[in-house]
Design a protein around this motif. Structure first.
Motif, PDB file in Angstrom:
ATOM      1  N   PRO A 124       0.987  -0.818  -0.093  1.00 62.61           N
ATOM      2  CA  PRO A 124      -0.031   0.211  -0.024  1.00 62.61           C
ATOM      3  C   PRO A 124       1.012   1.475   0.207  1.00 62.61           C
ATOM      4  CG  PRO A 124      -0.018  -1.349   2.422  1.00 62.61           C
ATOM      5  CD  PRO A 124       0.432  -2.008   1.010  1.00 62.61           C
ATOM      6  N   LEU A 125       1.948   1.579   0.549  1.00 66.40           N
ATOM      7  CA  LEU A 125       2.838   2.264   0.709  1.00 66.40           C
ATOM      8  C   LEU A 125       3.917   2.467  -0.566  1.00 66.40           C
ATOM      9  CD1 LEU A 125       5.199   1.478   3.715  1.00 66.40           C
ATOM     10  CD2 LEU A 125       3.077   2.996   3.868  1.00 66.40           C
ATOM     11  N   LEU A 126       3.491   1.950  -1.796  1.00 68.34           N
ATOM     12  CA  LEU A 126       4.106   2.337  -3.167  1.00 68.34           C
ATOM     13  C   LEU A 126       3.427   2.575  -4.022  1.00 68.34           C
ATOM     14  CD1 LEU A 126       6.689  -1.266  -3.477  1.00 68.34           C
ATOM     15  CD2 LEU A 126       7.259   1.030  -3.418  1.00 68.34           C
ATOM     16  N   LEU A 127       2.117   2.254  -3.222  1.00 70.80           N
ATOM     17  CA  LEU A 127       0.679   2.395  -4.273  1.00 70.80           C
ATOM     18  C   LEU A 127       0.950   3.633  -4.365  1.00 70.80           C
ATOM     19  CD1 LEU A 127      -1.399   1.577  -6.252  1.00 70.80           C
ATOM     20  CD2 LEU A 127      -3.111   1.143  -3.669  1.00 70.80           C
ATOM     21  N   LEU A 128       0.434   4.331  -2.950  1.00 69.25           N
ATOM     22  CA  LEU A 128       0.215   5.653  -2.694  1.00 69.25           C
ATOM     23  C   LEU A 128       1.167   6.494  -3.210  1.00 69.25           C
ATOM     24  CD1 LEU A 128      -1.763   5.288   0.759  1.00 69.25           C
ATOM     25  CD2 LEU A 128      -2.512   6.234  -1.893  1.00 69.25           C
ATOM     26  N   PHE A 129       2.401   5.962  -3.292  1.00 66.56           N
ATOM     27  CA  PHE A 129       3.701   6.861  -2.915  1.00 66.56           C
ATOM     28  C   PHE A 129       3.160   6.517  -4.559  1.00 66.56           C
ATOM     29  CE2 PHE A 129       7.642   6.605  -3.890  1.00 66.56           C
ATOM     30  CZ  PHE A 129       8.950   7.383  -3.454  1.00 66.56           C
ATOM     31  N   ALA A 130       3.105   6.116  -5.594  1.00 67.60           N
ATOM     32  CA  ALA A 130       3.264   6.237  -6.718  1.00 67.60           C
ATOM     33  C   ALA A 130       2.564   7.033  -7.754  1.00 67.60           C
ATOM     34  CB  ALA A 130       3.264   4.284  -7.614  1.00 67.60           C
TER      35      ALA A 130
ATOM     36  N   THR B 142      -4.451  -1.384 -25.903  1.00 68.89           N
ATOM     37  CA  THR B 142      -3.530  -1.673 -25.229  1.00 68.89           C
ATOM     38  C   THR B 142      -3.630  -2.461 -24.075  1.00 68.89           C
ATOM     39  OG1 THR B 142      -2.184  -0.417 -24.067  1.00 68.89           O
ATOM     40  CG2 THR B 142      -1.269  -0.539 -25.748  1.00 68.89           C
ATOM     41  N   SER B 143      -2.129  -3.035 -23.141  1.00 71.12           N
ATOM     42  CA  SER B 143      -2.970  -4.030 -22.044  1.00 71.12           C
ATOM     43  C   SER B 143      -3.354  -3.060 -20.848  1.00 71.12           C
ATOM     44  CB  SER B 143      -2.050  -4.648 -20.790  1.00 71.12           C
ATOM     45  OG  SER B 143      -2.014  -4.754 -19.740  1.00 71.12           O
ATOM     46  N   GLN B 144      -5.162  -3.531 -20.031  1.00 72.65           N
ATOM     47  CA  GLN B 144      -5.789  -2.540 -18.694  1.00 72.65           C
ATOM     48  C   GLN B 144      -4.730  -2.789 -17.385  1.00 72.65           C
ATOM     49  OE1 GLN B 144      -8.560  -2.194 -18.531  1.00 72.65           O
ATOM     50  NE2 GLN B 144      -9.709  -3.407 -20.458  1.00 72.65           N
ATOM     51  N   MET B 145      -3.630  -3.065 -17.679  1.00 73.54           N
ATOM     52  CA  MET B 145      -2.897  -2.902 -17.047  1.00 73.54           C
ATOM     53  C   MET B 145      -1.953  -1.939 -17.531  1.00 73.54           C
ATOM     54  SD  MET B 145      -2.502  -5.641 -14.626  1.00 73.54           S
ATOM     55  CE  MET B 145      -1.862  -6.374 -13.710  1.00 73.54           C
ATOM     56  N   ASP B 146      -1.450  -0.851 -18.300  1.00 79.82           N
ATOM     57  CA  ASP B 146      -1.021   0.034 -18.697  1.00 79.82           C
ATOM     58  C   ASP B 146      -1.704   1.544 -18.104  1.00 79.82           C
ATOM     59  OD1 ASP B 146       0.433  -1.516 -20.078  1.00 79.82           O
ATOM     60  OD2 ASP B 146       0.080  -0.662 -21.643  1.00 79.82           O
ATOM     61  N   ILE B 147      -0.365   1.677 -17.654  1.00 87.80           N
ATOM     62  CA  ILE B 147      -0.527   3.519 -16.668  1.00 87.80           C
ATOM     63  C   ILE B 147      -0.072   4.224 -17.745  1.00 87.80           C
ATOM     64  CG2 ILE B 147      -0.229   4.724 -14.979  1.00 87.80           C
ATOM     65  CD1 ILE B 147       0.881   1.870 -13.481  1.00 87.80           C
ATOM     66  N   TYR B 148      -1.164   4.879 -18.517  1.00 82.93           N
ATOM     67  CA  TYR B 148      -1.512   6.625 -19.322  1.00 82.93           C
ATOM     68  C   TYR B 148      -1.171   7.425 -18.407  1.00 82.93           C
ATOM     69  CZ  TYR B 148      -2.865   3.917 -22.915  1.00 82.93           C
ATOM     70  OH  TYR B 148      -2.763   2.555 -24.377  1.00 82.93           O
TER      71      TYR B 148
ATOM     72  N   ALA C 251       1.701  -5.278 -10.112  1.00 83.43           N
ATOM     73  CA  ALA C 251       0.354  -5.312  -9.684  1.00 83.43           C
ATOM     74  C   ALA C 251      -0.353  -5.133  -9.518  1.00 83.43           C
ATOM     75  CB  ALA C 251       0.531  -7.316  -9.275  1.00 83.43           C
ATOM     76  N   LEU C 252       0.015  -4.634  -8.212  1.00 81.71           N
ATOM     77  CA  LEU C 252      -1.598  -3.642  -7.761  1.00 81.71           C
ATOM     78  C   LEU C 252      -1.548  -2.034  -8.116  1.00 81.71           C
ATOM     79  CD1 LEU C 252      -1.627  -3.901  -3.425  1.00 81.71           C
ATOM     80  CD2 LEU C 252      -3.857  -3.237  -5.391  1.00 81.71           C
ATOM     81  N   ILE C 253      -0.435  -1.778  -8.209  1.00 79.73           N
ATOM     82  CA  ILE C 253      -0.560  -0.344  -8.590  1.00 79.73           C
ATOM     83  C   ILE C 253      -0.970   0.183 -10.007  1.00 79.73           C
ATOM     84  CG2 ILE C 253       1.644   1.242  -9.867  1.00 79.73           C
ATOM     85  CD1 ILE C 253       3.265   1.074  -7.542  1.00 79.73           C
ATOM     86  N   ASN C 254      -0.124  -0.972 -10.625  1.00 79.25           N
ATOM     87  CA  ASN C 254      -0.506  -1.404 -12.381  1.00 79.25           C
ATOM     88  C   ASN C 254      -1.870  -1.819 -12.573  1.00 79.25           C
ATOM     89  OD1 ASN C 254       2.185  -0.897 -12.490  1.00 79.25           O
ATOM     90  ND2 ASN C 254       2.222  -0.662 -14.680  1.00 79.25           N
ATOM     91  N   GLY C 255      -2.664  -2.643 -11.676  1.00 80.64           N
ATOM     92  CA  GLY C 255      -4.313  -3.030 -11.960  1.00 80.64           C
ATOM     93  C   GLY C 255      -4.649  -1.635 -11.464  1.00 80.64           C
ATOM     94  N   VAL C 256      -4.353  -1.390 -10.098  1.00 82.99           N
ATOM     95  CA  VAL C 256      -5.625   0.209  -9.758  1.00 82.99           C
ATOM     96  C   VAL C 256      -5.370   1.412 -10.669  1.00 82.99           C
ATOM     97  CG1 VAL C 256      -5.748   1.833  -7.975  1.00 82.99           C
ATOM     98  CG2 VAL C 256      -4.661  -0.756  -7.710  1.00 82.99           C
ATOM     99  N   MET C 257      -4.631   1.881 -11.484  1.00 81.95           N
ATOM    100  CA  MET C 257      -4.298   2.950 -12.222  1.00 81.95           C
ATOM    101  C   MET C 257      -4.484   2.259 -13.436  1.00 81.95           C
ATOM    102  SD  MET C 257      -3.519   5.738  -9.773  1.00 81.95           S
ATOM    103  CE  MET C 257      -2.574   6.349 -10.854  1.00 81.95           C
ATOM    104  N   GLY C 258      -4.057   1.654 -13.824  1.00 79.33           N
ATOM    105  CA  GLY C 258      -4.225   1.458 -15.237  1.00 79.33           C
ATOM    106  C   GLY C 258      -5.403   1.145 -15.523  1.00 79.33           C
ATOM    107  N   PRO C 259      -6.315   0.777 -15.267  1.00 80.93           N
ATOM    108  CA  PRO C 259      -8.250   1.225 -15.719  1.00 80.93           C
ATOM    109  C   PRO C 259      -8.644   2.969 -15.160  1.00 80.93           C
ATOM    110  CG  PRO C 259      -7.947  -0.988 -14.096  1.00 80.93           C
ATOM    111  CD  PRO C 259      -6.903  -0.289 -14.417  1.00 80.93           C
ATOM    112  N   LYS C 260      -8.243   3.574 -14.160  1.00 81.63           N
ATOM    113  CA  LYS C 260      -8.368   4.814 -13.880  1.00 81.63           C
ATOM    114  C   LYS C 260      -7.355   5.286 -15.239  1.00 81.63           C
ATOM    115  CE  LYS C 260      -8.849   4.515  -9.406  1.00 81.63           C
ATOM    116  NZ  LYS C 260      -8.375   4.838  -7.644  1.00 81.63           N
TER     117      LYS C 260
ATOM    118  N   TYR D 141       3.159  -2.936 -16.724  1.00 86.43           N
ATOM    119  CA  TYR D 141       3.362  -3.791 -15.428  1.00 86.43           C
ATOM    120  C   TYR D 141       4.757  -4.083 -15.261  1.00 86.43           C
ATOM    121  CZ  TYR D 141       3.806  -8.191 -12.943  1.00 86.43           C
ATOM    122  OH  TYR D 141       4.166  -8.507 -12.033  1.00 86.43           O
ATOM    123  N   SER D 142       5.135  -4.528 -16.782  1.00 81.81           N
ATOM    124  CA  SER D 142       6.816  -5.103 -16.294  1.00 81.81           C
ATOM    125  C   SER D 142       7.549  -4.083 -16.294  1.00 81.81           C
ATOM    126  CB  SER D 142       7.303  -5.339 -17.831  1.00 81.81           C
ATOM    127  OG  SER D 142       7.241  -5.074 -18.705  1.00 81.81           O
ATOM    128  N   GLU D 143       7.585  -2.946 -16.843  1.00 80.31           N
ATOM    129  CA  GLU D 143       8.158  -1.349 -16.268  1.00 80.31           C
ATOM    130  C   GLU D 143       8.272  -1.191 -14.282  1.00 80.31           C
ATOM    131  OE1 GLU D 143       8.633   1.026 -20.727  1.00 80.31           O
ATOM    132  OE2 GLU D 143       6.751   1.013 -19.325  1.00 80.31           O
TER     133      GLU D 143
END
Ligand SMILES: *[C@@H]1O[C@H](CO)[C@@H](O)[C@H](O)[C@H]1NC(C)=O
Ligand SMILES: *[C@@H]1O[C@H](CO)[C@@H](O)[C@H](O)[C@H]1NC(C)=O
Ligand SMILES: *[C@@H]1O[C@H](CO)[C@@H](O)[C@H](O)[C@H]1NC(C)=O
Length: 221
Positions: A18-24, A103-109, A86-95, A64-66
């Motif tokens: 969760p720390l990394l998630l919020l941090f990123a 591209t992948s649902q896991m991509d963060i734009y 997985a968490l960071i990209n899983g949450v931020m990707g769709p948003k 995700y891999s980046e």
């Protein structure tokens, strides 16, 4: 060498996520305001440089891999990096995903990341994501009392509490996650976060330095 030494326990991994998630999330989200500003594809401000660390192929998308490679390069164990990515990209990707993206649902734009911006921060980045030296200096001139140009954990807490917007719970949480993370990565042996170390986060160079220190193939350059 580092790989053999440290194998994070499951508990440490779970705590880090969760720390990394919020941090990123908070750094990435602030970067979005930058992209939205000029629309220029080249990342030039302090925030853009920070985010660019993860965007290895410089396409404006953090895959995700980046994320995983970037986290491993700064010293996270494989299991932690995988779970956090997985968490960071899983949450931020769709948003952050444009409606017509293919591209992948896991991509963060990065361009759309403003959806996760938070308040209760130090004001060291302006609305465009540019670094504000005076605000940054004020953190240390106001709260660094035990030692000049360095904050201990108590002083850090004081600073964060003073910056809280009322009822901005998400902002509080994000700000706490960022500073706790920064403190644990950057504190010196006496438990002080030096001003130079904090500055290196804002200009994007701390991750690169940590990656070099860990001897990994840097995800940045
Ligand atoms: C999606 O739409 C935007 C704006 O309408 C356009 O610039 C972009 O090229 C489109 N992307 C795809 C993959 O079709
Ligand atoms: C940390 O800072 C506070 C406030 O300036 C001070 O009272 C305290 O003694 C400091 N602790 C250490 C270990 O330096
Ligand atoms: C970032 O800030 C640190 C600490 O002040 C400094 O040592 C470093 O040279 C800076 N790097 C860049 C790219 O500005």
């Amino acid at each position: 060498m580092a790989a053999g030494q440290r194998r994070p326990s499951l508990r440490a991994a779970v705590a880090a996520v969760p720390l990394l998630l919020l941090f990123a999330l908070s750094f990435w989200s602030q970067a979005a305001s930058v992209a939205a500003d000029g629309g220029a594809p080249a990342w030039t401000t302090a925030l853009q440089q920070h985010v660019a660390y993860f965007d290895t192929d410089k396409d404006g998308i953090v895959s995700y891999s980046e994320t995983e490679a970037g986290l491993r390069a700064i010293g996270l164990g494989a299991a932690t990096a995988t779970a956090a990515a997985a968490l960071i990209n899983g949450v931020m990707g769709p948003k952050t995903r444009p409606d017509n993206a293919t591209t992948s649902q896991m991509d963060i734009y990065i361009e759309n990341i403003h959806k996760g911006m938070h308040g209760s921060d130090t004001g060291s980045y302006d609305a465009q994501g540019r670094f504000v030296q005076a605000k940054f200096d004020a953190i240390f001139s106001t709260y660094a009392k035990a030692e000049p140009n360095a904050l201990n954990e108590t002083e850090l807490e004081e600073m964060r509490h003073a910056n809280r917007g009322s009822n901005d719970y998400k902002g509080w949480a994000a700000s706490k996650a960022e500073w706790d993370m920064l403190y644990s990565l950057g504190k010196d042996k006496d438990g002080f976060l030096q001003k130079d170390t904090a500055r290196a986060v804002y200009n994007g160079s701390l991750f690169v330095t940590l990656a070099k220190k860990n001897g990994g193939s840097s995800a940045g350059n």
